[in-house]
Design an enzyme around this catalytic site. Structure first.
Site, PDB file in Angstrom:
ATOM      1  N   LYS A 228     -36.776 -17.787  16.593  1.00  0.00           N
ATOM      2  CA  LYS A 228     -37.818 -17.005  16.085  1.00  0.00           C
ATOM      3  C   LYS A 228     -37.416 -15.592  16.391  1.00  0.00           C
ATOM      4  O   LYS A 228     -37.747 -15.119  17.717  1.00  0.00           O
ATOM      5  CB  LYS A 228     -39.115 -17.443  16.458  1.00  0.00           C
TER       6      LYS A 228
ATOM      7  N   LYS B 186     -40.566 -13.390  25.589  1.00  0.00           N
ATOM      8  CA  LYS B 186     -41.694 -12.863  24.731  1.00  0.00           C
ATOM      9  C   LYS B 186     -42.090 -14.238  24.101  1.00  0.00           C
ATOM     10  O   LYS B 186     -43.383 -14.412  24.281  1.00  0.00           O
ATOM     11  CB  LYS B 186     -41.275 -11.887  23.797  1.00  0.00           C
TER      12      LYS B 186
ATOM     13  N   LYS C 266     -32.639 -13.068  17.039  1.00  0.00           N
ATOM     14  CA  LYS C 266     -32.818 -11.759  16.357  1.00  0.00           C
ATOM     15  C   LYS C 266     -31.752 -11.464  15.561  1.00  0.00           C
ATOM     16  O   LYS C 266     -30.584 -12.078  15.536  1.00  0.00           O
ATOM     17  CB  LYS C 266     -32.823 -10.858  17.574  1.00  0.00           C
TER      18      LYS C 266
ATOM     19  N   GLY D 270     -39.591  -9.764  10.089  1.00  0.00           N
ATOM     20  CA  GLY D 270     -39.334  -8.052   9.868  1.00  0.00           C
ATOM     21  C   GLY D 270     -39.152  -7.680  10.940  1.00  0.00           C
ATOM     22  O   GLY D 270     -39.633  -8.266  12.357  1.00  0.00           O
ATOM     23  N   ASP D 271     -38.454  -6.209  11.107  1.00  0.00           N
ATOM     24  CA  ASP D 271     -38.582  -5.668  12.340  1.00  0.00           C
ATOM     25  C   ASP D 271     -38.372  -4.240  11.705  1.00  0.00           C
ATOM     26  O   ASP D 271     -38.630  -3.919  10.480  1.00  0.00           O
ATOM     27  CB  ASP D 271     -37.332  -5.955  13.235  1.00  0.00           C
TER      28      ASP D 271
ATOM     29  N   THR E  48     -48.792  -6.901  15.750  1.00  0.00           N
ATOM     30  CA  THR E  48     -48.026  -6.218  17.016  1.00  0.00           C
ATOM     31  C   THR E  48     -48.641  -5.173  17.767  1.00  0.00           C
ATOM     32  O   THR E  48     -49.042  -4.964  18.827  1.00  0.00           O
ATOM     33  CB  THR E  48     -46.785  -5.868  16.636  1.00  0.00           C
TER      34      THR E  48
ATOM     35  N   ASN F 101     -45.654   0.440  11.353  1.00  0.00           N
ATOM     36  CA  ASN F 101     -46.714  -0.653  11.344  1.00  0.00           C
ATOM     37  C   ASN F 101     -47.270  -0.784  12.756  1.00  0.00           C
ATOM     38  O   ASN F 101     -48.459  -0.818  13.021  1.00  0.00           O
ATOM     39  CB  ASN F 101     -46.244  -1.919  10.846  1.00  0.00           C
TER      40      ASN F 101
ATOM     41  N   SER G 272     -46.622 -14.634  13.695  1.00  0.00           N
ATOM     42  CA  SER G 272     -45.774 -15.130  12.780  1.00  0.00           C
ATOM     43  C   SER G 272     -45.659 -16.448  12.959  1.00  0.00           C
ATOM     44  O   SER G 272     -45.605 -17.435  12.043  1.00  0.00           O
ATOM     45  CB  SER G 272     -44.286 -14.656  13.184  1.00  0.00           C
TER      46      SER G 272
END
Length: 447
Positions: free
Chosen positions: A92, A116, A128, A167-168, A212, A243, A379
């Site tokens: 994830k 994390k 990632k 997303g990132d 976040t 964001n 998420s």
């Protein structure tokens, strides 16, 4: 060989096997600094090449992404997915579209993601991905064609029980929509749990966009409470204006504080009356404009091209832009100006020198793997809703997020105390995240 010598030897191997990847080296070094304390007490964690295995991704995928622009020209970008560790659950972690993306960046982000995700207490592993594609200046059609080409290859490597991207930087709801559409098209099935950050009308979760930033503010509130203080009446400086930054400021305001400064790559603004978040959202989310436009409609605000936002005096600092943006010089400026708490909304935005300054000054400092875990936690909540064909309310999801962040703070705080470093969130986060993953790896054997 002593424990410290053993850890140093492993780190040298990491440097040799991963040459030219400084961000990855930095992420590993920060975790290793904490591991010597654990291994002194629990030497069995050095058995079975566990640490060596932890530093090596289970799978690294690199692929070509050809796409056509609106003028018919063909471009070729590079796509990445590092599936780092799946001992706690499916991989994830987000996808980042930015010119700076390379294998080392993705590996550093994936390595951080392991710990994390472990800290959230939810059943998710670490991964990632992304591409060196730059969405800025591209038309909607060009972004769609790129996303479709990217997913044409990525789709064979992901799934709700295998790997669940999100997303990132550079990948928001628009990009997730194009990626999900192509996945659905190629697989001829509606597997809503394969991506998170989806639109609310087609499988997305309330609070995901805000998560976040909200989570970072919740973590700050817990840090302040641990010192007998609160966010009420405090001034916050937040780098970035995406964001994470916007919704960190929003939650700071809801908790009684005032966000007075934020930034983008061109400079930063200061509004001592408090950042007008509705105006900022209009500029950044709707117009996709530059932060300098803010002062055109708020004459009392000031815009500083370039410069250093960390020179603005504040009680709370939230670096929410990108890696290594807050160095030792900036950290000293914040300390001298009376900062009380610092929490990383971005991934590894503070340099090792900056972290050392905060720790030596006794400033409450929360690393990204703890403070910004709210995004991946929500998420995982989106995955739960998808699995049960359910949809939760905003308030219910926000309360779940708040509870998760309180739990992360408790785990970090308790672990730091257990190892003789009360209030050291870096040590607490690294050890708490590591121990859970290490125990899982032992249980499953040498794989």
């Amino acid at each position: 060989m002593s424990v410290r010598d053993r850890v140093e030897e492993i780190y040298k191997q990491v440097l040799l096997r991963n040459a030219g990847e400084p961000e990855f080296h930095q992420a590993v070094a920060e975790v290793f600094e904490s591991l010597t304390v654990v291994l002194d007490r629990h030497p069995n964690y050095a058995d079975g090449a566990l640490i060596e295995r932890l530093c090596e991704p289970e799978r690294q995928i690199i692929f070509r992404v050809p796409w056509q622009d609106d003028n018919g020209n063909i471009h070729v970008n590079r796509g990445f997915r590092v599936q780092y560790n799946s001992v706690l659950g499916p991989y994830k972690g987000g996808l980042r579209f930015h010119p700076s993306v390379n294998l080392g960046i993705v590996k550093f982000l994936g390595f951080e993601q392991i710990f994390k995700n472990s800290l959230t207490g939810l059943p998710i592993g670490g991964g990632k991905g992304g591409s060196d594609f730059d969405p800025k200046g591209k038309s909607e059609s060009e972004i769609m064609r790129f996303c479709q080409s990217f997913m044409t290859e990525l789709q064979r490597h992901i799934g709700e029980y295998t790997d669940v991207p999100a997303g990132d930087i550079g990948v928001g709801g628009r990009e997730i929509g194009y990626l999900f559409g192509q996945y659905k098209r190629l697989n001829n099935s509606y597997e809503s749990g394969v991506l998170t950050g989806k639109g609310l009308t087609w499988g997305g979760s309330m609070v995901r966009k805000e998560a976040t930033g909200y989570g970072a503010a919740y973590f700050v509130a817990e840090m302040m409470a641990a010192k007998g203080d609160s966010i009420e009446g405090k001034k916050a400086v937040v780098s970035g204006s995406g964001n994470v930054a916007i919704y960190a400021m929003e939650k700071i305001h809801q908790l009684g504080g005032t966000s007075i400064a934020c930034s983008d790559s061109s400079g930063y603004i200061v509004d001592n009356n408090g950042i007008d978040l509705e105006l900022l959202k209009e500029i950044k989310e709707v117009r996709r404009g530059r932060i300098s436009e803010y002062v055109d409609e708020r004459p009392d605000a000031q815009y500083f091209p370039g410069g250093n936002i960390w020179n603005v005096p504040c009680d709370i600092a939230l670096p929410c832009a990108t890696q290594n943006e807050l160095d030792d010089v900036a950290a000293k400026s914040l300390v001298n100006n009376g900062v009380k708490a610092v929490a990383e909304g971005a991934n590894m935005p503070t340099t090792p020198g900056g972290i050392a300054v905060f720790r030596e000054a006794g400033i409450a400092f929360a690393p990204g793997k703890a403070a910004n875990a709210g995004g991946v936690a929500t998420s995982a909540l989106e995955m739960q809703q998808n699995a049960s064909r359910d949809s939760w309310s905003f308030d219910y999801t926000d309360e779940r997020l708040s509870k998760i962040m309180r739990g992360i703070h408790e785990r970090c705080s308790t672990t730091a105390e257990e190892y003789g470093k009360p209030g050291d969130y870096v040590l607490g986060a690294n050890i708490a995240g590591f121990v859970k993953v290490a125990d899982g790896m032992f249980a499953m054997g040498v794989i």
